[in-house]
Scaffold this motif. Structure first.
Motif, PDB file in Angstrom:
ATOM      1  N   ILE A   9      50.898  27.303 -78.876  1.00 34.29           N
ATOM      2  CA  ILE A   9      49.827  26.853 -79.756  1.00 34.29           C
ATOM      3  C   ILE A   9      48.574  26.734 -78.900  1.00 34.29           C
ATOM      4  CG2 ILE A   9      48.955  24.980 -81.194  1.00 34.29           C
ATOM      5  CD1 ILE A   9      51.883  24.204 -81.723  1.00 34.29           C
ATOM      6  N   THR A  10      47.505  27.320 -79.343  1.00 37.96           N
ATOM      7  CA  THR A  10      46.233  27.185 -78.630  1.00 37.96           C
ATOM      8  C   THR A  10      45.199  26.656 -79.610  1.00 37.96           C
ATOM      9  OG1 THR A  10      45.654  29.478 -79.116  1.00 37.96           O
ATOM     10  CG2 THR A  10      46.713  29.055 -77.005  1.00 37.96           C
ATOM     11  N   PHE A  11      44.307  25.834 -79.108  1.00 36.61           N
ATOM     12  CA  PHE A  11      43.228  25.311 -79.946  1.00 36.61           C
ATOM     13  C   PHE A  11      42.086  24.886 -79.053  1.00 36.61           C
ATOM     14  CE2 PHE A  11      45.846  21.713 -78.873  1.00 36.61           C
ATOM     15  CZ  PHE A  11      44.958  20.676 -78.651  1.00 36.61           C
ATOM     16  N   GLN A  12      40.918  24.776 -79.645  1.00 38.51           N
ATOM     17  CA  GLN A  12      39.758  24.330 -78.903  1.00 38.51           C
ATOM     18  C   GLN A  12      39.596  22.833 -79.080  1.00 38.51           C
ATOM     19  OE1 GLN A  12      36.582  26.876 -80.362  1.00 38.51           O
ATOM     20  NE2 GLN A  12      36.616  27.936 -78.385  1.00 38.51           N
ATOM     21  N   ALA A  13      39.209  22.186 -78.015  1.00 41.11           N
ATOM     22  CA  ALA A  13      38.939  20.755 -78.051  1.00 41.11           C
ATOM     23  C   ALA A  13      37.559  20.526 -77.453  1.00 41.11           C
ATOM     24  CB  ALA A  13      39.996  19.988 -77.257  1.00 41.11           C
ATOM     25  N   SER A  14      36.889  19.526 -77.939  1.00 39.21           N
ATOM     26  CA  SER A  14      35.570  19.214 -77.395  1.00 39.21           C
ATOM     27  C   SER A  14      35.722  18.661 -75.981  1.00 39.21           C
ATOM     28  CB  SER A  14      34.861  18.180 -78.282  1.00 39.21           C
ATOM     29  OG  SER A  14      35.504  16.921 -78.148  1.00 39.21           O
ATOM     30  N   GLU A  15      34.627  18.613 -75.276  1.00 37.38           N
ATOM     31  CA  GLU A  15      34.650  18.067 -73.923  1.00 37.38           C
ATOM     32  C   GLU A  15      35.122  16.609 -73.934  1.00 37.38           C
ATOM     33  OE1 GLU A  15      31.544  17.259 -70.255  1.00 37.38           O
ATOM     34  OE2 GLU A  15      31.119  18.905 -71.641  1.00 37.38           O
ATOM     35  N   ASP A  16      34.660  15.843 -74.926  1.00 35.02           N
ATOM     36  CA  ASP A  16      35.076  14.441 -75.047  1.00 35.02           C
ATOM     37  C   ASP A  16      36.582  14.337 -75.294  1.00 35.02           C
ATOM     38  OD1 ASP A  16      32.505  13.527 -74.645  1.00 35.02           O
ATOM     39  OD2 ASP A  16      32.075  13.259 -76.780  1.00 35.02           O
ATOM     40  N   GLU A  17      37.097  15.190 -76.175  1.00 34.05           N
ATOM     41  CA  GLU A  17      38.541  15.171 -76.464  1.00 34.05           C
ATOM     42  C   GLU A  17      39.360  15.555 -75.235  1.00 34.05           C
ATOM     43  OE1 GLU A  17      38.409  16.327 -81.217  1.00 34.05           O
ATOM     44  OE2 GLU A  17      38.284  17.919 -79.707  1.00 34.05           O
ATOM     45  N   ARG A  18      38.890  16.537 -74.493  1.00 38.14           N
ATOM     46  CA  ARG A  18      39.601  16.936 -73.266  1.00 38.14           C
ATOM     47  C   ARG A  18      39.586  15.804 -72.245  1.00 38.14           C
ATOM     48  NH1 ARG A  18      36.642  21.624 -74.192  1.00 38.14           N
ATOM     49  NH2 ARG A  18      35.290  21.192 -72.404  1.00 38.14           N
ATOM     50  N   LYS A  19      38.461  15.094 -72.156  1.00 35.90           N
ATOM     51  CA  LYS A  19      38.370  13.975 -71.216  1.00 35.90           C
ATOM     52  C   LYS A  19      39.336  12.856 -71.614  1.00 35.90           C
ATOM     53  CE  LYS A  19      35.172  10.830 -68.893  1.00 35.90           C
ATOM     54  NZ  LYS A  19      36.271  10.286 -68.195  1.00 35.90           N
ATOM     55  N   ILE A  20      39.406  12.560 -72.914  1.00 32.46           N
ATOM     56  CA  ILE A  20      40.337  11.531 -73.388  1.00 32.46           C
ATOM     57  C   ILE A  20      41.765  11.909 -73.010  1.00 32.46           C
ATOM     58  CG2 ILE A  20      41.376  10.513 -75.464  1.00 32.46           C
ATOM     59  CD1 ILE A  20      38.516  10.732 -76.749  1.00 32.46           C
ATOM     60  N   LEU A  21      42.121  13.173 -73.262  1.00 29.08           N
ATOM     61  CA  LEU A  21      43.476  13.626 -72.941  1.00 29.08           C
ATOM     62  C   LEU A  21      43.726  13.606 -71.437  1.00 29.08           C
ATOM     63  CD1 LEU A  21      46.195  14.723 -73.882  1.00 29.08           C
ATOM     64  CD2 LEU A  21      45.199  17.024 -73.879  1.00 29.08           C
ATOM     65  N   ASP A  22      42.769  14.084 -70.654  1.00 36.91           N
ATOM     66  CA  ASP A  22      42.922  14.071 -69.197  1.00 36.91           C
ATOM     67  C   ASP A  22      43.078  12.651 -68.659  1.00 36.91           C
ATOM     68  OD1 ASP A  22      42.782  16.841 -68.985  1.00 36.91           O
ATOM     69  OD2 ASP A  22      40.624  16.852 -68.538  1.00 36.91           O
ATOM     70  N   ASP A  23      42.229  11.731 -69.149  1.00 40.81           N
ATOM     71  CA  ASP A  23      42.306  10.332 -68.707  1.00 40.81           C
ATOM     72  C   ASP A  23      43.656   9.714 -69.062  1.00 40.81           C
ATOM     73  OD1 ASP A  23      39.743  10.558 -67.728  1.00 40.81           O
ATOM     74  OD2 ASP A  23      38.800   9.405 -69.344  1.00 40.81           O
ATOM     75  N   TYR A  24      44.124   9.993 -70.276  1.00 38.62           N
ATOM     76  CA  TYR A  24      45.405   9.440 -70.712  1.00 38.62           C
ATOM     77  C   TYR A  24      46.555   9.996 -69.859  1.00 38.62           C
ATOM     78  CZ  TYR A  24      49.217   7.863 -73.604  1.00 38.62           C
ATOM     79  OH  TYR A  24      50.364   7.247 -74.029  1.00 38.62           O
ATOM     80  N   CYS A  25      46.511  11.280 -69.584  1.00 44.55           N
ATOM     81  CA  CYS A  25      47.546  11.901 -68.745  1.00 44.55           C
ATOM     82  C   CYS A  25      47.551  11.287 -67.346  1.00 44.55           C
ATOM     83  CB  CYS A  25      47.343  13.406 -68.659  1.00 44.55           C
ATOM     84  SG  CYS A  25      47.689  14.277 -70.200  1.00 44.55           S
ATOM     85  N   GLN A  26      46.371  11.068 -66.802  1.00 42.64           N
ATOM     86  CA  GLN A  26      46.251  10.462 -65.477  1.00 42.64           C
ATOM     87  C   GLN A  26      46.825   9.050 -65.472  1.00 42.64           C
ATOM     88  OE1 GLN A  26      45.127  11.943 -62.727  1.00 42.64           O
ATOM     89  NE2 GLN A  26      45.450  10.159 -61.473  1.00 42.64           N
ATOM     90  N   ARG A  27      46.461   8.250 -66.491  1.00 41.31           N
ATOM     91  CA  ARG A  27      46.932   6.864 -66.583  1.00 41.31           C
ATOM     92  C   ARG A  27      48.443   6.784 -66.722  1.00 41.31           C
ATOM     93  NH1 ARG A  27      43.144   5.866 -70.335  1.00 41.31           N
ATOM     94  NH2 ARG A  27      44.655   5.810 -71.998  1.00 41.31           N
ATOM     95  N   THR A  28      49.010   7.669 -67.521  1.00 43.92           N
ATOM     96  CA  THR A  28      50.444   7.597 -67.812  1.00 43.92           C
ATOM     97  C   THR A  28      51.289   8.476 -66.896  1.00 43.92           C
ATOM     98  OG1 THR A  28      50.288   9.349 -69.480  1.00 43.92           O
ATOM     99  CG2 THR A  28      50.023   7.054 -70.244  1.00 43.92           C
ATOM    100  N   GLN A  29      50.601   9.258 -66.043  1.00 46.94           N
ATOM    101  CA  GLN A  29      51.296  10.162 -65.119  1.00 46.94           C
ATOM    102  C   GLN A  29      52.200  11.141 -65.867  1.00 46.94           C
ATOM    103  OE1 GLN A  29      50.777  10.162 -61.543  1.00 46.94           O
ATOM    104  NE2 GLN A  29      49.012   9.172 -62.449  1.00 46.94           N
TER     105      GLN A  29
END
Length: 145
Positions: A9-29
């Motif tokens: 599945i591929t989709f486009q995400a805004s820069e803000d959405e990508r940052k939210i996902l990246d931050d969450y991934c970092q926090r939760t490892q």
């Protein structure tokens, strides 16, 4: 090139959405794939509204995420691994208590603490707590080839 027939599945995400996902991934490892798979699996549960979550939702709002970061600052500890969970079980044996925490759907963490700590902190099944993990080494074992 990934194909839908292969399950991609591929989709486009805004820069803000990508940052939210990246931050969450970092926090939760956890990886983006793990987070997105969990989100997709949770959609069916949200529709039924009958399932009782085994563990707290990752963060229901930005406010909860900010509170989590504040807790990390308030503790003033050197451990970087702070896991939020709900107490699923408490087994008392003499002066020690074994706490089972549900930290993610299907993921439990077991901690041994003193009974006096259970009493002092007024711990009970269902209470939301934080597990603080500090380790100088983590070893990995596998069956020899």
């Amino acid at each position: 090139m990934p194909r839908k027939s292969q399950g991609w599945i591929t989709f486009q995400a805004s820069e803000d959405e990508r940052k939210i996902l990246d931050d969450y991934c970092q926090r939760t490892q956890r990886s983006k794939t793990d987070i997105l798979r969990e989100l997709v699996r949770s959609l069916e549960q949200r529709q039924s509204d009958t399932a009782v979550p085994e563990s707290p939702a990752p963060f229901a709002s930005d406010r909860e995420a900010q509170e989590f970061l504040q807790v990390q600052r308030d503790f003033a500890i050197s451990a970087r691994n702070l896991l939020r969970g709900k107490i699923a079980a408490i087994a008392i044996d003499g002066v020690n208590a074994e706490l089972t925490l549900a930290v993610a759907p299907g993921v439990e963490l077991v901690a041994i603490i003193t009974v006096s700590s259970v009493e002092r902190m007024r711990l009970a099944v269902g209470k939301e707590v934080y597990a603080v993990v500090k380790s100088n080494s983590v070893m990995i074992a596998a069956i020899a080839p």
